[in-house]
Design a protein around this motif. Structure first.
Motif, PDB file in Angstrom:
ATOM      1  N   THR A 194       7.809  54.327   7.433  1.00  0.00           N
ATOM      2  CA  THR A 194       6.998  53.490   6.469  1.00  0.00           C
ATOM      3  C   THR A 194       6.999  53.819   5.286  1.00  0.00           C
ATOM      4  OG1 THR A 194       4.840  52.586   6.253  1.00  0.00           O
ATOM      5  CG2 THR A 194       5.100  54.809   6.840  1.00  0.00           C
ATOM      6  N   ILE A 195       6.925  52.774   4.258  1.00  0.00           N
ATOM      7  CA  ILE A 195       6.898  53.154   2.949  1.00  0.00           C
ATOM      8  C   ILE A 195       5.418  53.179   2.397  1.00  0.00           C
ATOM      9  CG2 ILE A 195       9.072  51.932   2.171  1.00  0.00           C
ATOM     10  CD1 ILE A 195       7.510  49.565   1.135  1.00  0.00           C
ATOM     11  N   ASP A 196       4.489  52.949   3.041  1.00  0.00           N
ATOM     12  CA  ASP A 196       3.224  53.140   2.647  1.00  0.00           C
ATOM     13  C   ASP A 196       2.627  54.552   3.250  1.00  0.00           C
ATOM     14  OD1 ASP A 196       0.432  52.388   2.250  1.00  0.00           O
ATOM     15  OD2 ASP A 196      -0.171  51.590   4.168  1.00  0.00           O
ATOM     16  N   ILE A 197       2.459  55.313   2.192  1.00  0.00           N
ATOM     17  CA  ILE A 197       1.797  56.440   2.395  1.00  0.00           C
ATOM     18  C   ILE A 197       0.351  56.831   1.829  1.00  0.00           C
ATOM     19  CG2 ILE A 197       4.300  57.653   2.366  1.00  0.00           C
ATOM     20  CD1 ILE A 197       3.633  58.499  -0.534  1.00  0.00           C
ATOM     21  N   SER A 198      -0.164  57.654   2.236  1.00  0.00           N
ATOM     22  CA  SER A 198      -1.529  57.957   1.513  1.00  0.00           C
ATOM     23  C   SER A 198      -1.483  59.145   0.453  1.00  0.00           C
ATOM     24  CB  SER A 198      -2.742  58.232   2.606  1.00  0.00           C
ATOM     25  OG  SER A 198      -2.523  59.389   3.087  1.00  0.00           O
ATOM     26  N   PHE A 199      -2.198  59.150  -0.525  1.00  0.00           N
ATOM     27  CA  PHE A 199      -2.151  60.191  -1.598  1.00  0.00           C
ATOM     28  C   PHE A 199      -2.664  61.466  -0.860  1.00  0.00           C
ATOM     29  CE2 PHE A 199      -2.716  57.522  -5.567  1.00  0.00           C
ATOM     30  CZ  PHE A 199      -1.083  57.241  -5.296  1.00  0.00           C
ATOM     31  N   SER A 200      -3.685  61.523   0.172  1.00  0.00           N
ATOM     32  CA  SER A 200      -4.295  62.436   0.886  1.00  0.00           C
ATOM     33  C   SER A 200      -3.491  63.212   1.503  1.00  0.00           C
ATOM     34  CB  SER A 200      -5.617  62.186   1.583  1.00  0.00           C
ATOM     35  OG  SER A 200      -5.304  61.213   2.557  1.00  0.00           O
ATOM     36  N   GLU A 201      -2.534  62.434   2.418  1.00  0.00           N
ATOM     37  CA  GLU A 201      -1.360  62.858   3.147  1.00  0.00           C
ATOM     38  C   GLU A 201      -0.465  63.660   2.218  1.00  0.00           C
ATOM     39  OE1 GLU A 201       1.566  61.870   6.721  1.00  0.00           O
ATOM     40  OE2 GLU A 201       0.830  60.308   5.462  1.00  0.00           O
ATOM     41  N   LEU A 202       0.029  63.107   1.372  1.00  0.00           N
ATOM     42  CA  LEU A 202       1.026  63.501   0.128  1.00  0.00           C
ATOM     43  C   LEU A 202       0.520  64.921  -0.434  1.00  0.00           C
ATOM     44  CD1 LEU A 202       3.616  63.297  -1.362  1.00  0.00           C
ATOM     45  CD2 LEU A 202       2.293  61.904  -3.073  1.00  0.00           C
ATOM     46  N   LEU A 259      -0.158  69.878  -3.347  1.00  0.00           N
ATOM     47  CA  LEU A 259      -0.521  69.742  -4.667  1.00  0.00           C
ATOM     48  C   LEU A 259      -1.555  68.585  -4.764  1.00  0.00           C
ATOM     49  CD1 LEU A 259       3.252  69.334  -5.924  1.00  0.00           C
ATOM     50  CD2 LEU A 259       1.693  71.035  -6.455  1.00  0.00           C
ATOM     51  N   ASN A 260      -2.276  68.702  -5.837  1.00  0.00           N
ATOM     52  CA  ASN A 260      -3.491  67.710  -6.140  1.00  0.00           C
ATOM     53  C   ASN A 260      -3.092  66.289  -6.170  1.00  0.00           C
ATOM     54  OD1 ASN A 260      -5.493  66.372  -7.193  1.00  0.00           O
ATOM     55  ND2 ASN A 260      -6.411  68.039  -7.895  1.00  0.00           N
ATOM     56  N   SER A 261      -3.545  65.431  -5.559  1.00  0.00           N
ATOM     57  CA  SER A 261      -3.374  63.899  -5.374  1.00  0.00           C
ATOM     58  C   SER A 261      -3.187  63.343  -6.679  1.00  0.00           C
ATOM     59  CB  SER A 261      -4.019  63.358  -4.182  1.00  0.00           C
ATOM     60  OG  SER A 261      -5.222  63.108  -4.739  1.00  0.00           O
ATOM     61  N   ALA A 262      -4.082  63.699  -7.554  1.00  0.00           N
ATOM     62  CA  ALA A 262      -4.213  63.173  -8.929  1.00  0.00           C
ATOM     63  C   ALA A 262      -2.909  63.227  -9.860  1.00  0.00           C
ATOM     64  CB  ALA A 262      -5.522  63.779  -9.627  1.00  0.00           C
ATOM     65  N   LEU A 263      -2.085  64.284  -9.317  1.00  0.00           N
ATOM     66  CA  LEU A 263      -0.710  64.428 -10.090  1.00  0.00           C
ATOM     67  C   LEU A 263       0.331  63.397  -9.576  1.00  0.00           C
ATOM     68  CD1 LEU A 263       0.026  68.344  -9.322  1.00  0.00           C
ATOM     69  CD2 LEU A 263      -0.545  67.324 -11.366  1.00  0.00           C
ATOM     70  N   VAL A 264       0.108  62.538  -8.893  1.00  0.00           N
ATOM     71  CA  VAL A 264       0.803  61.231  -8.817  1.00  0.00           C
ATOM     72  C   VAL A 264       0.380  60.546  -9.859  1.00  0.00           C
ATOM     73  CG1 VAL A 264       1.100  59.526  -7.086  1.00  0.00           C
ATOM     74  CG2 VAL A 264       0.751  61.498  -6.007  1.00  0.00           C
ATOM     75  N   LYS A 305       1.356  54.427  -6.896  1.00  0.00           N
ATOM     76  CA  LYS A 305       2.426  54.315  -5.881  1.00  0.00           C
ATOM     77  C   LYS A 305       3.707  53.719  -6.106  1.00  0.00           C
ATOM     78  CE  LYS A 305      -0.694  54.882  -1.955  1.00  0.00           C
ATOM     79  NZ  LYS A 305      -1.169  54.379  -0.714  1.00  0.00           N
ATOM     80  N   ASP A 306       3.702  52.546  -6.977  1.00  0.00           N
ATOM     81  CA  ASP A 306       4.685  52.134  -7.337  1.00  0.00           C
ATOM     82  C   ASP A 306       5.662  52.950  -8.043  1.00  0.00           C
ATOM     83  OD1 ASP A 306       3.852  49.709  -5.885  1.00  0.00           O
ATOM     84  OD2 ASP A 306       3.037  48.743  -7.676  1.00  0.00           O
TER      85      ASP A 306
END
Length: 79
Positions: A32-40, A46-51, A58-59
């Motif tokens: 899938t291309i749909d990922i969650s920040f929490s899983e990442l 790493l902290n999801s805020a880094l995304v 996500k884009d």
């Protein structure tokens, strides 16, 4: 440039690369291309805020993955 600033830049590059690689792994494994920040966040450690910090959203993360993969493809075919 001081040693401390160089270390920070290396850590930032490492964190960015780790987010890209972990997101790519999640997409491959989940087909899938749909990922969650929490899983990442959990899988990368790493902290999801880094995304948002590195990619904006996500884009932006997807664009970074595509750029990395396209660079690898072009390198493999000799362009």
């Amino acid at each position: 440039m001081s040693v401390e600033k160089l270390a920070v830049k290396e850590n930032e590059a490492g964190a960015r690369a780790k987010l890209i690689e972990t997101a790519s792994q999640i997409m491959r494994e989940g087909d899938t291309i749909d990922i969650s920040f929490s899983e990442l966040s959990v899988l990368s450690g790493l902290n999801s805020a880094l995304v948002k910090y590195y990619f904006g959203n996500k884009d932006g993360l997807m664009e970074a993955i595509l750029e990395r993969d396209m660079d690898n493809i072009l390198e493999q075919i000799g362009l």
